[in-house]
Design a protein around this motif. Structure first.
Motif, PDB file in Angstrom:
ATOM      1  N   VAL A   1      47.580  44.758 106.048  1.00  0.00           N
ATOM      2  CA  VAL A   1      47.676  46.034 105.347  1.00  0.00           C
ATOM      3  C   VAL A   1      48.382  47.009 106.272  1.00  0.00           C
ATOM      4  CG1 VAL A   1      46.400  47.954 104.340  1.00  0.00           C
ATOM      5  CG2 VAL A   1      45.595  45.606 103.999  1.00  0.00           C
ATOM      6  N   ARG A   2      49.406  47.669 105.737  1.00  0.00           N
ATOM      7  CA  ARG A   2      50.201  48.594 106.550  1.00  0.00           C
ATOM      8  C   ARG A   2      50.254  49.944 105.862  1.00  0.00           C
ATOM      9  NH1 ARG A   2      55.885  46.335 107.911  1.00  0.00           N
ATOM     10  NH2 ARG A   2      56.271  46.698 105.702  1.00  0.00           N
TER      11      ARG A   2
ATOM     12  N   THR B   1      53.002  55.653 102.542  1.00  0.00           N
ATOM     13  CA  THR B   1      53.213  54.474 101.719  1.00  0.00           C
ATOM     14  C   THR B   1      52.509  53.270 102.335  1.00  0.00           C
ATOM     15  OG1 THR B   1      54.886  52.945 100.845  1.00  0.00           O
ATOM     16  CG2 THR B   1      55.378  54.022 102.917  1.00  0.00           C
ATOM     17  N   ASP B   2      52.171  52.294 101.486  1.00  0.00           N
ATOM     18  CA  ASP B   2      51.601  51.032 101.965  1.00  0.00           C
ATOM     19  C   ASP B   2      52.647  49.921 101.856  1.00  0.00           C
ATOM     20  OD1 ASP B   2      51.637  50.941  99.181  1.00  0.00           O
ATOM     21  OD2 ASP B   2      49.982  49.530  99.090  1.00  0.00           O
ATOM     22  N   SER B   3      53.911  50.268 101.833  1.00  0.00           N
ATOM     23  CA  SER B   3      54.987  49.311 101.598  1.00  0.00           C
ATOM     24  C   SER B   3      54.933  48.138 102.569  1.00  0.00           C
ATOM     25  CB  SER B   3      56.330  50.017 101.740  1.00  0.00           C
ATOM     26  OG  SER B   3      57.384  49.114 101.564  1.00  0.00           O
ATOM     27  N   GLY B   4      55.069  46.939 102.022  1.00  0.00           N
ATOM     28  CA  GLY B   4      55.093  45.727 102.836  1.00  0.00           C
ATOM     29  C   GLY B   4      53.759  45.047 103.004  1.00  0.00           C
ATOM     30  N   SER B   5      52.665  45.651 102.559  1.00  0.00           N
ATOM     31  CA  SER B   5      51.352  45.023 102.708  1.00  0.00           C
ATOM     32  C   SER B   5      51.287  43.736 101.893  1.00  0.00           C
ATOM     33  CB  SER B   5      50.245  45.980 102.258  1.00  0.00           C
ATOM     34  OG  SER B   5      50.240  47.154 103.055  1.00  0.00           O
ATOM     35  N   ARG B   6      50.553  42.771 102.408  1.00  0.00           N
ATOM     36  CA  ARG B   6      50.370  41.506 101.680  1.00  0.00           C
ATOM     37  C   ARG B   6      49.033  40.883 102.063  1.00  0.00           C
ATOM     38  NH1 ARG B   6      54.830  39.976 105.268  1.00  0.00           N
ATOM     39  NH2 ARG B   6      55.761  41.759 104.229  1.00  0.00           N
ATOM     40  N   LEU B   7      48.441  40.154 101.106  1.00  0.00           N
ATOM     41  CA  LEU B   7      47.131  39.528 101.287  1.00  0.00           C
ATOM     42  C   LEU B   7      47.196  38.099 100.795  1.00  0.00           C
ATOM     43  CD1 LEU B   7      44.950  42.406  99.758  1.00  0.00           C
ATOM     44  CD2 LEU B   7      45.307  41.977 102.190  1.00  0.00           C
ATOM     45  N   GLY B   8      46.504  37.194 101.478  1.00  0.00           N
ATOM     46  CA  GLY B   8      46.504  35.805 101.046  1.00  0.00           C
ATOM     47  C   GLY B   8      45.538  34.953 101.844  1.00  0.00           C
ATOM     48  N   PHE B   9      45.594  33.663 101.572  1.00  0.00           N
ATOM     49  CA  PHE B   9      44.731  32.727 102.294  1.00  0.00           C
ATOM     50  C   PHE B   9      45.379  31.348 102.312  1.00  0.00           C
ATOM     51  CE2 PHE B   9      43.485  32.595  97.843  1.00  0.00           C
ATOM     52  CZ  PHE B   9      43.410  31.247  97.575  1.00  0.00           C
ATOM     53  N   LYS B  10      44.893  30.517 103.243  1.00  0.00           N
ATOM     54  CA  LYS B  10      45.301  29.118 103.338  1.00  0.00           C
ATOM     55  C   LYS B  10      44.056  28.240 103.345  1.00  0.00           C
ATOM     56  CE  LYS B  10      49.533  29.876 106.052  1.00  0.00           C
ATOM     57  NZ  LYS B  10      50.224  29.550 107.332  1.00  0.00           N
ATOM     58  N   ILE B  11      44.152  27.119 102.662  1.00  0.00           N
ATOM     59  CA  ILE B  11      43.085  26.126 102.650  1.00  0.00           C
ATOM     60  C   ILE B  11      43.620  24.835 103.261  1.00  0.00           C
ATOM     61  CG2 ILE B  11      41.499  24.772 101.230  1.00  0.00           C
ATOM     62  CD1 ILE B  11      41.600  26.979  99.153  1.00  0.00           C
ATOM     63  N   PHE B  12      42.907  24.285 104.231  1.00  0.00           N
ATOM     64  CA  PHE B  12      43.271  23.013 104.854  1.00  0.00           C
ATOM     65  C   PHE B  12      42.162  22.004 104.589  1.00  0.00           C
ATOM     66  CE2 PHE B  12      45.088  26.454 107.317  1.00  0.00           C
ATOM     67  CZ  PHE B  12      46.397  26.051 107.531  1.00  0.00           C
ATOM     68  N   HIS B  13      42.544  20.799 104.182  1.00  0.00           N
ATOM     69  CA  HIS B  13      41.561  19.750 103.933  1.00  0.00           C
ATOM     70  C   HIS B  13      42.062  18.445 104.542  1.00  0.00           C
ATOM     71  CE1 HIS B  13      38.291  17.642 101.978  1.00  0.00           C
ATOM     72  NE2 HIS B  13      39.157  16.751 101.514  1.00  0.00           N
ATOM     73  N   GLU B  14      41.294  17.914 105.496  1.00  0.00           N
ATOM     74  CA  GLU B  14      41.675  16.679 106.176  1.00  0.00           C
ATOM     75  C   GLU B  14      41.317  15.474 105.308  1.00  0.00           C
ATOM     76  OE1 GLU B  14      39.809  16.608 109.957  1.00  0.00           O
ATOM     77  OE2 GLU B  14      40.783  18.450 110.671  1.00  0.00           O
ATOM     78  N   ILE B  15      42.295  14.547 105.178  1.00  0.00           N
ATOM     79  CA  ILE B  15      42.076  13.331 104.405  1.00  0.00           C
ATOM     80  C   ILE B  15      42.330  12.132 105.316  1.00  0.00           C
ATOM     81  CG2 ILE B  15      42.589  14.393 102.188  1.00  0.00           C
ATOM     82  CD1 ILE B  15      45.403  13.291 102.354  1.00  0.00           C
ATOM     83  N   GLN B  16      42.459  10.945 104.742  1.00  0.00           N
ATOM     84  CA  GLN B  16      42.551   9.731 105.530  1.00  0.00           C
ATOM     85  C   GLN B  16      43.877   9.626 106.283  1.00  0.00           C
ATOM     86  OE1 GLN B  16      42.217   9.926 102.276  1.00  0.00           O
ATOM     87  NE2 GLN B  16      43.681   8.606 101.188  1.00  0.00           N
TER      88      GLN B  16
ATOM     89  N   GLY C   1      60.270  49.516 101.266  1.00  0.00           N
ATOM     90  CA  GLY C   1      60.849  49.537 102.595  1.00  0.00           C
ATOM     91  C   GLY C   1      60.437  48.307 103.353  1.00  0.00           C
ATOM     92  N   GLY C   2      60.997  48.142 104.559  1.00  0.00           N
ATOM     93  CA  GLY C   2      60.629  46.997 105.373  1.00  0.00           C
ATOM     94  C   GLY C   2      61.020  45.695 104.709  1.00  0.00           C
ATOM     95  N   ASN C   3      60.148  44.695 104.787  1.00  0.00           N
ATOM     96  CA  ASN C   3      60.451  43.369 104.260  1.00  0.00           C
ATOM     97  C   ASN C   3      59.618  43.064 103.034  1.00  0.00           C
ATOM     98  OD1 ASN C   3      62.256  42.868 106.342  1.00  0.00           O
ATOM     99  ND2 ASN C   3      60.609  42.267 107.694  1.00  0.00           N
ATOM    100  N   SER C   4      59.435  44.045 102.159  1.00  0.00           N
ATOM    101  CA  SER C   4      58.566  43.858 100.998  1.00  0.00           C
ATOM    102  C   SER C   4      59.359  43.566  99.748  1.00  0.00           C
ATOM    103  CB  SER C   4      57.721  45.108 100.786  1.00  0.00           C
ATOM    104  OG  SER C   4      58.561  46.220 100.543  1.00  0.00           O
ATOM    105  N   GLN C   5      60.537  42.918  99.878  1.00  0.00           N
ATOM    106  CA  GLN C   5      61.346  42.655  98.700  1.00  0.00           C
ATOM    107  C   GLN C   5      60.546  41.869  97.681  1.00  0.00           C
ATOM    108  OE1 GLN C   5      62.188  41.817 101.796  1.00  0.00           O
ATOM    109  NE2 GLN C   5      64.252  42.448 102.283  1.00  0.00           N
TER     110      GLN C   5
END
Length: 391
Positions: free
Chosen positions: A41-42, A55-70, A94-98
């Motif tokens: 958050v910016r 402005t909050d331009s460029g803010s981004r939110l997310g997550f990653k899930i990793f699951h180990e398999i064979q 502005g910034g890199n929020s295209q």
């Protein structure tokens, strides 16, 4: 006097934001699965001549899930959204929020959304909306805190480069891996999306008479469709240096009616080379530069395509928690087809109050723009902000 007062008030506001919060790196973990947050958050105070805003331009939110398999394979999901909390105001990007194409004023826009399968030896296979192999090879100049990324060719046509496959590529399948000193990347871009005619007048676009009459008859209709494409990248590490090269091609299939006017199916092509010294977050000197050339990939301020060349430079020096940096972005035509030229001179300082959590920064941009009608813009802009990371 008014400006000094505003900046003094801002310093107090930013200090309140700079206290470490509860943002987690890892939110869940068991024997085979882990979930981590990503994004930031910016909040920024931006001033251009007499105009200023928060402005909050460029803010981004997310997550990653990793699951180990064979057999030492890991599967995962990578999801990230861009945020625009000010959709009810006079919001400027502005910034890199295209945003992706047709994002409009949505409070949430898709930045990434993909599935991946990775192995230490066999590499990573990714399917979906993802960072392209072109960008991953040449992003090293795109580390400015607010502006930047205007001339590297990744985020073309005023979007996030999803259609062309050079930025956050949509409908893409890629393979990436590192073998010793070499980084390899291959990408297949599979799509079938419409390209619609939308011009204000033929005179403004300076179109030939025959093409002008056809457009007047079919304005608002479909000109053609974007087709499939591919890209590849190669990087070589030597001591503290990285040398990289990347290429991307995307086809454009035009309606036969336009083909009768000697307008053939097109190829959106771009290649680029880059060089980097040091690691961005490490102490001491960091240096990165890139150069690219493209065809049917960039448009000027009037909306017309032109053959372009772009270059970017970033030099940074870190001492303890402080950093100072400077450089430029430059994008212009390779011939005399348009006088359009974009040039930004950039400089800034930052203080990292925590290596992971975030930083306070001050950044300045001097515009040196020449538009297609030969008018110019040399405005000076400043941005003072705080970034709180979720990774």
């Amino acid at each position: 006097m008014k400006t000094n007062y505003q900046l003094s008030c801002l310093a107090v506001i930013l200090a309140a934001f700079c206290r470490p919060s509860f943002a987690a790196i890892e939110v869940y973990k068991d024997e085979n699965t882990s979930i981590v947050t990503q994004g930031f958050v910016r909040v920024v105070y931006q001033k251009i001549d007499e105009f200023d805003q928060f402005t909050d331009s460029g803010s981004r939110l997310g997550f990653k899930i990793f699951h180990e398999i064979q057999n030492d394979w890991t599967t995962g999901i990578n999801v990230e959204w861009g945020t625009q909390f000010e959709v009810n105001g006079n919001f400027s990007i502005g910034g890199n929020s295209q945003p992706p194409a047709d994002a409009g004023d949505a409070a949430l826009t898709s930045r990434l959304g993909n599935l991946f399968l990775k192995h230490d030896y066999w590499g990573q296979i990714t399917l979906g909306k993802q960072l392209s192999v072109y960008y991953l090879a040449l992003y090293h100049t795109d580390w400015y805190n607010y502006w930047g990324g205007s001339a590297n060719g990744a985020f073309n046509l005023g979007t996030d480069g999803g259609f062309s496959g050079t930025g956050r590529a949509e409908q893409a399948l890629s393979w990436t891996q590192s073998y010793g000193a070499f980084d390899l990347g291959v990408q297949l871009h599979v799509q079938d999306e419409p390209l619609n005619i939308n011009v204000r007048s033929c005179a403004e676009e300076e179109l030939p008479d025959q093409l002008c009459r056809l457009i007047q008859q079919r304005n608002g209709e479909e000109l053609g469709r974007t087709g499939n494409g591919y890209g590849f990248s190669l990087g070589y590490h030597w001591k503290q240096w990285l040398f990289s090269v990347a290429y991307n091609l995307n086809t454009i299939k035009l309606d036969p009616a336009f083909g009768n006017l000697d307008i053939d199916d097109g190829e959106d092509k771009i290649w680029g080379v880059g060089i980097k010294y040091g690691e961005f977050g490490s102490q001491g000197l960091y240096l990165a530069a890139m150069y690219n050339q493209s065809s049917l990939h960039e448009v000027d301020d009037s909306g017309l395509f032109y053959d372009a060349k772009g270059s970017e430079l970033m030099v940074k020096y870190n001492v303890n928690k402080f950093g100072v940096y400077a450089g430029y972005n430059d994008l212009r035509a390779r011939d005399s087809s348009t006088p359009y030229q974009l040039h930004h001179t950039l400089a800034g300082v930052e203080y990292r109050f925590d290596h992971i959590s975030g930083l306070i920064f001050f950044e300045a941009k001097r515009n040196d723009l020449i538009f297609s009608d030969n008018t110019t813009n040399d405005a000076f802009e400043i941005a003072l902000g705080v970034t709180y990371n979720l990774y």
